[in-house]
Every structure is written in C-alpha cells, then in structure tokens.
Scaffold this motif. Structure first.
Motif, short mmCIF file in Angstrom:
data_model
loop_
_atom_site.label_atom_id
_atom_site.label_comp_id
_atom_site.label_asym_id
_atom_site.label_seq_id
_atom_site.Cartn_x
_atom_site.Cartn_y
_atom_site.Cartn_z
N TYR A 129 0.85 -1.19 0.00
CA TYR A 129 0.00 0.00 0.00
C TYR A 129 0.88 1.23 0.00
N TYR A 130 0.46 2.26 -0.74
CA TYR A 130 1.22 3.51 -0.83
C TYR A 130 0.42 4.64 -0.18
N TRP A 131 1.15 5.46 0.59
CA TRP A 131 0.53 6.53 1.37
C TRP A 131 1.25 7.85 1.12
N ARG A 132 0.51 8.92 1.10
CA ARG A 132 1.09 10.25 0.86
C ARG A 132 2.08 10.66 1.94
N ASP A 133 1.77 10.31 3.21
CA ASP A 133 2.60 10.77 4.32
C ASP A 133 2.37 9.90 5.56
N ASP A 134 3.10 10.21 6.62
CA ASP A 134 2.99 9.45 7.86
C ASP A 134 1.58 9.50 8.44
N ALA A 135 0.94 10.66 8.34
CA ALA A 135 -0.40 10.82 8.91
C ALA A 135 -1.40 9.88 8.23
N ALA A 136 -1.28 9.72 6.93
CA ALA A 136 -2.19 8.83 6.20
C ALA A 136 -1.98 7.38 6.64
N LEU A 137 -0.73 6.96 6.70
CA LEU A 137 -0.44 5.58 7.13
C LEU A 137 -0.92 5.35 8.56
N GLY A 194 10.15 5.54 -14.29
CA GLY A 194 9.95 4.41 -15.17
C GLY A 194 10.13 4.85 -16.61
N ASP A 195 9.77 3.96 -17.53
CA ASP A 195 9.91 4.30 -18.94
C ASP A 195 8.63 4.88 -19.52
N GLY A 196 7.59 5.01 -18.67
CA GLY A 196 6.33 5.58 -19.11
C GLY A 196 5.36 4.57 -19.71
N ALA A 197 5.78 3.32 -19.87
CA ALA A 197 4.94 2.31 -20.49
C ALA A 197 3.88 1.76 -19.55
N LEU A 198 4.11 1.85 -18.24
CA LEU A 198 3.15 1.34 -17.27
C LEU A 198 2.37 2.49 -16.66
N GLU A 199 1.06 2.32 -16.57
CA GLU A 199 0.27 3.31 -15.86
C GLU A 199 0.53 3.15 -14.37
N THR A 200 0.56 4.26 -13.67
CA THR A 200 0.83 4.21 -12.25
C THR A 200 0.10 5.34 -11.54
N PHE A 201 -0.12 5.15 -10.27
CA PHE A 201 -0.76 6.15 -9.43
C PHE A 201 0.28 6.92 -8.63
N LEU A 202 1.55 6.54 -8.75
CA LEU A 202 2.60 7.14 -7.94
C LEU A 202 3.13 8.43 -8.56
N PRO A 203 3.30 9.46 -7.73
CA PRO A 203 3.91 10.69 -8.23
C PRO A 203 5.32 10.42 -8.74
N ASP A 204 5.77 11.18 -9.67
CA ASP A 204 7.11 11.11 -10.26
C ASP A 204 7.31 9.93 -11.20
N SER A 205 6.43 8.92 -11.18
CA SER A 205 6.66 7.73 -11.98
C SER A 205 6.52 8.01 -13.47
N ARG A 206 5.90 9.11 -13.80
CA ARG A 206 5.77 9.45 -15.21
C ARG A 206 7.06 10.04 -15.77
N ALA A 207 7.99 10.34 -14.86
CA ALA A 207 9.29 10.86 -15.31
C ALA A 207 10.04 9.75 -16.04
N LYS A 208 10.60 10.08 -17.15
CA LYS A 208 11.31 9.08 -17.96
C LYS A 208 12.65 8.72 -17.34
N PHE A 209 12.98 7.47 -17.44
CA PHE A 209 14.28 6.97 -17.01
C PHE A 209 15.30 7.41 -18.05
#
Length: 112
Positions: free
Chosen positions: A52-60, A95-110
C-alpha cells in the motif's frame, strides 16, 4: 510518500476473513492520503505481498488505527501461516512511461 508492504502466507481463510478483508480494502481507499496498492504472488503461489502507498505518515497512521484493521490484526493467527510488514519511505519513483501508475514522479522518464 511511504509504502507498507504486507507480506504473508495464507492459512485457512473463512467467511469472516473475507468480510473483514473487504471492509479493510474500502477503509484504505477511503483514507485521506491513500495513493494505491500493488499485489504480487510468488511463482509457487504461497507467499503474497500487498504493498500500500501513502502520501505521508499521517495517512499511514490513520489507516493503521482504523477499527476494522485493528480487529483483523487481533485475529491474524486464524488466517495466516505467517506475515511481516515492511514500512519504507520513498524518495523517488521513475519508469519508462509504459506502465500506468498512481505514484507521483513515476511518469518521469528513465534516463540511461
């Protein structure tokens, strides 16, 4: 951003387990700061991982203190043959942009 990896081996899963599991999933998604979940199963099908992914400590912390989640934690020995949890602080994703993701920054190209 944080991740909480719940790594486990199923034991005997009954109706109560599936009821609580469904409620916990809904509670996680309803928690302010929930970003998403990824699930993996080892090739032999025995060990599983729900990260599970959380924005911050408070969310977790909010999710960790959810009453349904706490109820299930008290009864874990009925359903699991073992588990452990790994909490990690995430500094960057990419990542390489080929996978959809909900994570911030993951759209940045390797960059090679």
């Amino acid at each position: 951003m944080l991740s909480a990896a719940f790594i486990f081996v199923d034991g005997t899963l009954d109706e109560e387990f599936f009821r609580l599991d469904s409620q916990i999933e809904k509670a996680a998604k309803a928690t302010d700061g929930y970003l998403g979940v990824e699930r993996w199963v080892e090739p032999d099908g025995k060990k599983r991982n729900s990260t599970y992914y959380w924005r911050d400590d408070a969310a977790l912390k909010a999710f960790a203190n959810n009453s349904t989640h706490l109820e299930a934690k008290r009864q874990y020995q009925k359903w699991y043959d073992g588990f452990h949890v790994v909490i990690s602080r995430i500094e960057k994703t990419y990542g390489d942009g080929a996978l959809e993701t909900f994570l911030p920054d993951s759209r940045a190209k390797f960059r090679q």
